[in-house]
Design a protein around this motif. Structure first.
Motif, mmCIF file in Angstrom:
data_model
loop_
_atom_site.group_PDB
_atom_site.id
_atom_site.type_symbol
_atom_site.label_atom_id
_atom_site.label_comp_id
_atom_site.label_asym_id
_atom_site.label_seq_id
_atom_site.Cartn_x
_atom_site.Cartn_y
_atom_site.Cartn_z
ATOM 1 N N TYR A 101 -32.260 -101.543 -41.390
ATOM 2 C CA TYR A 101 -33.031 -100.687 -40.490
ATOM 3 C C TYR A 101 -34.086 -99.834 -41.172
ATOM 4 N N LYS A 102 -34.114 -99.792 -42.496
ATOM 5 C CA LYS A 102 -35.133 -98.955 -43.136
ATOM 6 C C LYS A 102 -35.323 -99.357 -44.592
ATOM 7 N N GLU A 104 -37.417 -97.748 -48.138
ATOM 8 C CA GLU A 104 -38.191 -96.661 -48.755
ATOM 9 C C GLU A 104 -38.689 -97.162 -50.098
#
Length: 146
Positions: A101-102, A104
């Motif tokens: 979901y993410k 970085e």
């Protein structure tokens, strides 16, 4: 490992460095470092199903499918409903399906962090960009074995 196709997105060996069971009865949050010290993970694990402890070593694979030939899963049936077919899951002790979901990216562009949810049990994986780039997919299987 006898898999073909490009189903394996990530695979490494880890040693658990911290173990915290203070928040939930059946879930522990572990932190671990890869054997080459380039990749770190934080993982919530159901210790009732798969007991772990600080210092334990384990292997982890993230795969796009459990099919041994690398073909996409049959969406008409669940991953546990494969009948007598052999799958990657047969070779591992603990298997989860989750959603990435993410992502970085670190400021230097060399390190990436990937976040995945397995029904609320979370995985944060941080390591070299080249090693984690294949994880830019929506869904993955996480497979663990000691």
């Amino acid at each position: 490992m006898a898999t073909s196709g490009d189903s394996t997105l990530f695979e490494d060996h880890f040693t658990i460095t911290t173990y915290d069971q203070s928040k939930y009865d059946r879930v522990a949050r572990i932190s671990a470092i890869s054997q080459d010290s380039q990749t770190a993970l934080t993982l919530d694990i159901n210790i009732e199903l798969y007991p772990m402890a600080q210092g334990d070593q384990f292997s982890m694979m993230l795969a796009s499918t459990l099919s041994l030939d690398g073909n996409k899963d049959d969406s008409s049936k669940g991953w546990r409903d494969v009948g007598n077919e052999s799958t990657l899951a047969d070779m591992w002790d603990y298997v989860c399906h989750g959603k990435i979901y993410k992502f970085e990216d670190a400021d230097d562009g060399q390190v990436i962090k990937c976040f995945t949810s397995f029904g609320g049990l979370l995985l944060a994986l941080e390591g070299p960009y080249k090693k984690l780039t294949p994880l830019r997919v929506d869904y993955v299987y996480m497979l663990l074995k000691k």
